[in-house]
Design an enzyme around this catalytic site. Structure first.
Site, PDB file in Angstrom:
ATOM      1  N   GLU A  94      -9.432  39.048 -25.750  1.00  0.00           N
ATOM      2  CA  GLU A  94      -8.607  38.209 -26.138  1.00  0.00           C
ATOM      3  C   GLU A  94      -8.130  37.192 -25.308  1.00  0.00           C
ATOM      4  O   GLU A  94      -8.250  37.488 -23.945  1.00  0.00           O
ATOM      5  CB  GLU A  94      -7.280  38.867 -26.438  1.00  0.00           C
ATOM      6  CG  GLU A  94      -7.658  39.675 -27.952  1.00  0.00           C
ATOM      7  CD  GLU A  94      -6.595  40.468 -28.422  1.00  0.00           C
ATOM      8  OE1 GLU A  94      -6.199  40.495 -29.484  1.00  0.00           O
ATOM      9  OE2 GLU A  94      -5.987  41.451 -27.407  1.00  0.00           O
ATOM     10  N   CYS A 107      -3.880  32.913 -20.489  1.00  0.00           N
ATOM     11  CA  CYS A 107      -3.887  34.269 -20.073  1.00  0.00           C
ATOM     12  C   CYS A 107      -5.091  34.868 -20.327  1.00  0.00           C
ATOM     13  O   CYS A 107      -5.523  34.611 -21.478  1.00  0.00           O
ATOM     14  CB  CYS A 107      -2.647  35.136 -20.585  1.00  0.00           C
ATOM     15  SG  CYS A 107      -2.840  36.880 -20.152  1.00  0.00           S
ATOM     16  N   CYS A 114     -10.576  48.412 -20.627  1.00  0.00           N
ATOM     17  CA  CYS A 114     -10.413  48.440 -19.208  1.00  0.00           C
ATOM     18  C   CYS A 114     -10.562  50.021 -18.850  1.00  0.00           C
ATOM     19  O   CYS A 114     -10.097  51.008 -19.682  1.00  0.00           O
ATOM     20  CB  CYS A 114      -8.953  47.945 -18.837  1.00  0.00           C
ATOM     21  SG  CYS A 114      -8.444  48.455 -16.942  1.00  0.00           S
ATOM     22  N   CYS A 118      -4.076  53.325 -17.534  1.00  0.00           N
ATOM     23  CA  CYS A 118      -2.709  53.326 -17.310  1.00  0.00           C
ATOM     24  C   CYS A 118      -2.062  53.689 -18.595  1.00  0.00           C
ATOM     25  O   CYS A 118      -2.450  53.235 -19.604  1.00  0.00           O
ATOM     26  CB  CYS A 118      -2.136  51.816 -16.922  1.00  0.00           C
ATOM     27  SG  CYS A 118      -3.072  51.464 -15.297  1.00  0.00           S
ATOM     28  N   CYS A 121      -0.374  51.096 -21.298  1.00  0.00           N
ATOM     29  CA  CYS A 121      -1.299  49.973 -21.655  1.00  0.00           C
ATOM     30  C   CYS A 121      -2.297  50.089 -22.702  1.00  0.00           C
ATOM     31  O   CYS A 121      -2.880  51.010 -22.800  1.00  0.00           O
ATOM     32  CB  CYS A 121      -1.788  49.400 -20.673  1.00  0.00           C
ATOM     33  SG  CYS A 121      -2.944  48.053 -20.773  1.00  0.00           S
ATOM     34  N   CYS A 334       1.686  41.029 -22.713  1.00  0.00           N
ATOM     35  CA  CYS A 334       0.767  41.866 -22.037  1.00  0.00           C
ATOM     36  C   CYS A 334       0.898  43.301 -22.576  1.00  0.00           C
ATOM     37  O   CYS A 334       1.862  43.770 -22.780  1.00  0.00           O
ATOM     38  CB  CYS A 334       1.358  41.776 -20.463  1.00  0.00           C
ATOM     39  SG  CYS A 334       1.211  40.506 -19.727  1.00  0.00           S
TER      40      CYS A 334
END
Ligand code: SAH
Ligand code: SF4
Length: 358
Positions: A94, A107, A114, A118, A121, A334
């Site tokens: 994205e 962004c 990923c 975390c 997230c 985010c």
């Protein structure tokens, strides 16, 4: 797009020229193509009217400009636009267009998913597919530019993925963005979870790229819980690496501080940040947790605790900003850049939609 055709975004003028070894004018054509692709964000060979017709037809038959296909394109009421893209497969990533009054920013993603895991997230919880190529990284910028009336002058690597795990391709993308697109390195921000060797490595380039560390707690026991990377490179080591980056590049670094209710928003943690960050003329950017169902019961902080947190830092002379949250209605914030298309995460819960004010 025909996925069998080679995309040109990602190649510099010399590499573009090398695609046409039989042409005497290859060098000039490489430069012209680069100008159309990067400076003008052109999306059609047919519009490159300074190229000979036979050459345009050759390009059309054998190449494509961008590898990206748009799966969805959503616009929010506050003019944020989020594009979900892929390259003809099911690996989606994205990018987000962020128009402000005085500038336009975007962004972009560095990886599909990923691997850093975390716990707050959505991207991290969704797993990891692969690194994006330099072409796919620059193509996100150019795609957004082709949708934007105003020039996009700022780029932040705060989309999906950890840029420091993909430094080779990021470096190539940065060079193209600077040399071909004409962006200033000062207007490019890399946000990292805190991979210490890579921070030292990037510092050696001595480029004035803005580096932001996702700090999220001054205490190892809290950071361990939020970000598994902290087991390997704890708080003190990563802050030392940020100081080195600042000293080597001469560029001020910033610290991102995600606030989660009762986890890392305590006055005790605000106070502990002061000695940790001393001697660095930094900005610390407070980000209220964007609600995603992490299974950990994480919630947004109370307004009063954000205010108190901020006050403690400001009284100690730190520069504090609070992230202006935008694109709520399309979940463009985010930590929300992922998962939804796979149906893995629920949208932000309505009760959480109120933005925090400073
Ligand atoms: N991997 C890099 C860059 C991408 S994440 C990094 O972690 O820094 C960009 C920012 O979004 C980071 O500061 C990250 O901590 C933050 N973020 C992730 N999930 C979030 C959430 N649910 N709410 C608010 N911010 C989040
Ligand atoms: Fe990866 Fe950044 Fe999300 Fe952590 S916060 S999982 S490093 S994208």
């Amino acid at each position: 797009m025909d996925t069998r055709k080679q995309p040109l975004i990602g190649l510099d003028p010399t590499e573009l020229a090398a695609l046409f070894p039989d042409r005497k004018d290859a060098k000039m054509r490489g430069k012209q193509l680069a100008h159309h692709i990067y400076t003008r964000a052109e999306t059609e060979f047919g519009n490159m009217l300074d190229l000979p017709k036979e050459f345009r037809e050759h390009l059309e038959a054998n190449f494509t400009i961008s590898p990206l296909q748009v799966a969805t394109h959503r616009k929010s009421i506050d003019k944020v636009e989020k594009l979900l893209v892929h390259n003809g497969d099911n690996q989606v990533y994205e990018c987000v267009l962020l128009p402000y009054q005085d500038r336009v920013s975007c962004c972009i993603s560095s990886q599909v998913g990923c691997p850093m895991g975390c716990t707050f997230c959505a991207t991290g919880l969704g797993g990891f597919d692969r690194n994006l190529t330099a072409g796919e990284i620059v193509a996100q910028y150019l795609l957004l530019q082709s949708k934007s009336e105003r020039r996009i002058s700022h780029v932040v690597f705060m989309g999906m993925g950890e840029p420091m795990l993909n430094l080779k391709n990021i470096r190539k993308a940065l060079t193209l963005m600077h040399d071909q697109v004409g962006l200033s390195y000062r207007h490019i921000t890399i946000s990292t979870v805190g991979l210490v060797p890579q921070i030292y490595d990037l510092a050696k380039d001595r480029l004035p790229i803005h580096l932001a560390l996702s700090l999220h707690s001054p205490f190892d026991e809290v950071r361990d819980r939020l970000m598994p990377v902290n087991h390997k490179w704890p708080v003190k080591e990563v802050v030392r690496a940020m100081k080195d980056y600042q000293n080597t590049t001469g560029r001020k670094v910033t610290f991102e501080y995600l606030l989660i209710k009762g986890v890392n928003d305590t006055p005790e943690q605000a106070r502990a940040l002061i000695p940790l960050l001393s001697g660095m003329p930094n900005v610390i950017n407070l980000i209220p947790f964007n609600w995603v169902d992490t299974g950990q019961g994480f919630a947004r902080p109370e307004r009063e605790s954000v205010r108190a947190f901020r006050r403690i830092l400001e009284q100690a002379g730190l520069n504090v900003t609070e992230r202006v949250e935008r694109g709520h209605d399309i979940a463009a914030a985010c930590g929300q850049l992922a998962g939804q298309h796979k149906g893995k995460f629920a949208r932000r819960s309505p009760s959480e939609e109120l933005p925090l004010h400073s």
